[in-house]
Design a protein around this motif. Structure first.
Motif, PDB file in Angstrom:
ATOM      1  N   ARG A  52      89.343  97.385   5.065  1.00  0.00           N
ATOM      2  CA  ARG A  52      90.549  96.663   4.640  1.00  0.00           C
ATOM      3  C   ARG A  52      91.363  96.226   5.861  1.00  0.00           C
ATOM      4  O   ARG A  52      91.884  95.103   5.898  1.00  0.00           O
ATOM      5  N   LYS A  53      91.492  97.103   6.859  1.00  0.00           N
ATOM      6  CA  LYS A  53      92.244  96.752   8.056  1.00  0.00           C
ATOM      7  C   LYS A  53      91.572  95.608   8.803  1.00  0.00           C
ATOM      8  O   LYS A  53      92.240  94.674   9.274  1.00  0.00           O
ATOM      9  N   GLU A  54      90.247  95.663   8.921  1.00  0.00           N
ATOM     10  CA  GLU A  54      89.525  94.578   9.591  1.00  0.00           C
ATOM     11  C   GLU A  54      89.749  93.235   8.900  1.00  0.00           C
ATOM     12  O   GLU A  54      89.813  92.196   9.561  1.00  0.00           O
ATOM     13  N   LEU A  55      89.847  93.266   7.579  1.00  0.00           N
ATOM     14  CA  LEU A  55      89.982  92.037   6.805  1.00  0.00           C
ATOM     15  C   LEU A  55      91.427  91.612   6.612  1.00  0.00           C
ATOM     16  O   LEU A  55      91.688  90.567   5.998  1.00  0.00           O
ATOM     17  N   GLY A  56      92.371  92.417   7.106  1.00  0.00           N
ATOM     18  CA  GLY A  56      93.772  92.085   6.915  1.00  0.00           C
ATOM     19  C   GLY A  56      94.267  92.342   5.511  1.00  0.00           C
ATOM     20  O   GLY A  56      95.241  91.729   5.061  1.00  0.00           O
ATOM     21  N   ILE A  57      93.606  93.268   4.789  1.00  0.00           N
ATOM     22  CA  ILE A  57      93.985  93.627   3.426  1.00  0.00           C
ATOM     23  C   ILE A  57      94.870  94.874   3.484  1.00  0.00           C
ATOM     24  O   ILE A  57      94.708  95.727   4.354  1.00  0.00           O
ATOM     25  N   GLU A  58      95.814  94.972   2.552  1.00  0.00           N
ATOM     26  CA  GLU A  58      96.687  96.136   2.495  1.00  0.00           C
ATOM     27  C   GLU A  58      95.867  97.414   2.366  1.00  0.00           C
ATOM     28  O   GLU A  58      94.817  97.425   1.717  1.00  0.00           O
ATOM     29  N   PRO A  59      96.307  98.521   2.981  1.00  0.00           N
ATOM     30  CA  PRO A  59      95.568  99.776   2.836  1.00  0.00           C
ATOM     31  C   PRO A  59      95.668 100.306   1.410  1.00  0.00           C
ATOM     32  O   PRO A  59      96.635 100.045   0.696  1.00  0.00           O
ATOM     33  N   ARG A  60      94.654 101.039   1.010  1.00  0.00           N
ATOM     34  CA  ARG A  60      94.680 101.662  -0.312  1.00  0.00           C
ATOM     35  C   ARG A  60      95.340 103.030  -0.193  1.00  0.00           C
ATOM     36  O   ARG A  60      94.925 103.870   0.604  1.00  0.00           O
ATOM     37  N   LEU A  61      96.361 103.260  -1.007  1.00  0.00           N
ATOM     38  CA  LEU A  61      97.141 104.488  -0.928  1.00  0.00           C
ATOM     39  C   LEU A  61      97.099 105.301  -2.214  1.00  0.00           C
ATOM     40  O   LEU A  61      97.663 106.391  -2.266  1.00  0.00           O
ATOM     41  N   ALA A  62      96.463 104.768  -3.270  1.00  0.00           N
ATOM     42  CA  ALA A  62      96.395 105.473  -4.549  1.00  0.00           C
ATOM     43  C   ALA A  62      95.013 105.281  -5.148  1.00  0.00           C
ATOM     44  O   ALA A  62      94.376 104.244  -4.958  1.00  0.00           O
ATOM     45  N   TYR A  63      94.560 106.304  -5.886  1.00  0.00           N
ATOM     46  CA  TYR A  63      93.251 106.226  -6.534  1.00  0.00           C
ATOM     47  C   TYR A  63      93.457 105.816  -7.988  1.00  0.00           C
ATOM     48  O   TYR A  63      93.364 106.620  -8.924  1.00  0.00           O
ATOM     49  N   ASP A  64      93.792 104.553  -8.183  1.00  0.00           N
ATOM     50  CA  ASP A  64      93.980 103.992  -9.517  1.00  0.00           C
ATOM     51  C   ASP A  64      93.844 102.477  -9.399  1.00  0.00           C
ATOM     52  O   ASP A  64      93.473 101.955  -8.334  1.00  0.00           O
ATOM     53  N   LEU A  65      94.155 101.752 -10.463  1.00  0.00           N
ATOM     54  CA  LEU A  65      93.978 100.301 -10.457  1.00  0.00           C
ATOM     55  C   LEU A  65      94.923  99.581  -9.503  1.00  0.00           C
ATOM     56  O   LEU A  65      94.738  98.394  -9.244  1.00  0.00           O
ATOM     57  N   SER A  66      95.919 100.292  -8.965  1.00  0.00           N
ATOM     58  CA  SER A  66      96.800  99.641  -7.990  1.00  0.00           C
ATOM     59  C   SER A  66      96.070  99.327  -6.690  1.00  0.00           C
ATOM     60  O   SER A  66      96.596  98.599  -5.846  1.00  0.00           O
ATOM     61  N   GLY A  67      94.851  99.856  -6.552  1.00  0.00           N
ATOM     62  CA  GLY A  67      94.039  99.481  -5.401  1.00  0.00           C
ATOM     63  C   GLY A  67      93.492  98.069  -5.495  1.00  0.00           C
ATOM     64  O   GLY A  67      92.932  97.552  -4.526  1.00  0.00           O
ATOM     65  N   LEU A  68      93.645  97.428  -6.664  1.00  0.00           N
ATOM     66  CA  LEU A  68      93.202  96.053  -6.878  1.00  0.00           C
ATOM     67  C   LEU A  68      94.414  95.156  -7.085  1.00  0.00           C
ATOM     68  O   LEU A  68      95.409  95.569  -7.699  1.00  0.00           O
ATOM     69  N   ALA A  69      94.323  93.925  -6.616  1.00  0.00           N
ATOM     70  CA  ALA A  69      95.417  92.968  -6.829  1.00  0.00           C
ATOM     71  C   ALA A  69      95.648  92.726  -8.313  1.00  0.00           C
ATOM     72  O   ALA A  69      96.791  92.620  -8.776  1.00  0.00           O
ATOM     73  N   ILE A  70      94.566  92.637  -9.076  1.00  0.00           N
ATOM     74  CA  ILE A  70      94.688  92.437 -10.522  1.00  0.00           C
ATOM     75  C   ILE A  70      95.416  93.617 -11.158  1.00  0.00           C
ATOM     76  O   ILE A  70      96.293  93.445 -12.014  1.00  0.00           O
TER      77      ILE A  70
END
Length: 219
Positions: free
Chosen positions: A187-205
């Motif tokens: 995610r860091k390499e791609l410039g995507i926000e880090p994932r901080l929770a193990y739920d659907l909030s890890g997806l933009a949708i």
């Protein structure tokens, strides 16, 4: 998410690939199958998104190379294709949008893994948002990163469930899981926000739906 197939679901030797039970009538193959070394991809969209990740992430490329170097067999497909292709998973019904199913050879050793992405389910969620198609594809990327780089790459190296970076235990912080920490490397390499929770909030949708905002495509 990682599931465990305790029985042998893959009759596999060092040169074999996951395949249907040859003693049973052969089901119709998926419309598109790409085989590269020990990796079989049975979906055009998943193949394109994996190509895009390879173009943009050095860590992803190194991870895919390590799977090949380990002689580890990986099938990447939707649930319907998996039910057709892999012996022992004819009744497979995923619980999550993305899952990894370790496959064992006749000795009980882990010899490969099936990665499933439930694209129809993800698309149904996406259509509720009215967001651009690019958001859907970016979330496919996020799931692939978690399942393959987070789980399969270390599983191929260790050939053990514990070594395959399990997901966080219930109630534990997301970052207690090395799968999440590995996911965040790409995610860091791609410039995507880090994932901080193990739920659907890890997806933009998922984040969009959590806010209770729906677009014109909602059923």
């Amino acid at each position: 998410a990682v599931l465990i197939v305790l029985a042998s679901a893959l009759g596999c030797t060092s040169a074999a690939r996951p395949r249907p039970d040859m003693g049973a009538p052969a089901p119709p193959p998926p419309a598109s199958i790409r085989i590269i070394g020990t990796v079989t991809i049975a979906d055009d969209l998943l193949a394109r998104r994996m190509d895009a990740l390879a173009e943009r992430s050095a860590s992803w490329r190194a991870g895919m190379d390590s799977i090949q170097a380990a002689g580890f067999h990986m099938v990447v497909a939707g649930p319907a294709a998996v039910r057709q292709m892999v012996r022992g998973l004819e009744n497979y019904a995923p619980e999550h949008l993305g899952e990894v199913v370790p496959l064992r050879d006749p000795t009980g050793a882990i010899a490969g893994a099936v990665v499933t992405i439930d694209l129809p389910r993800l698309e149904r969620l996406w259509r509720r948002t009215g967001l651009p198609r690019s958001v859907f594809e970016a979330d496919v990327d996020r799931i692939l990163i978690h399942e393959i780089y987070g789980h399969v790459v270390p599983l191929a190296a260790s050939r053990s469930i514990d070594g395959g970076c399990p997901d966080p235990k219930p109630g534990a912080p997301a970052l207690s899981s090395c799968a999440i920490r590995r996911e965040n490397v790409i995610r860091k390499e791609l410039g995507i926000e880090p994932r901080l929770a193990y739920d659907l909030s890890g997806l933009a949708i998922g984040r969009y739906l959590e806010r209770g905002v729906f677009g014109p495509n909602e059923p």
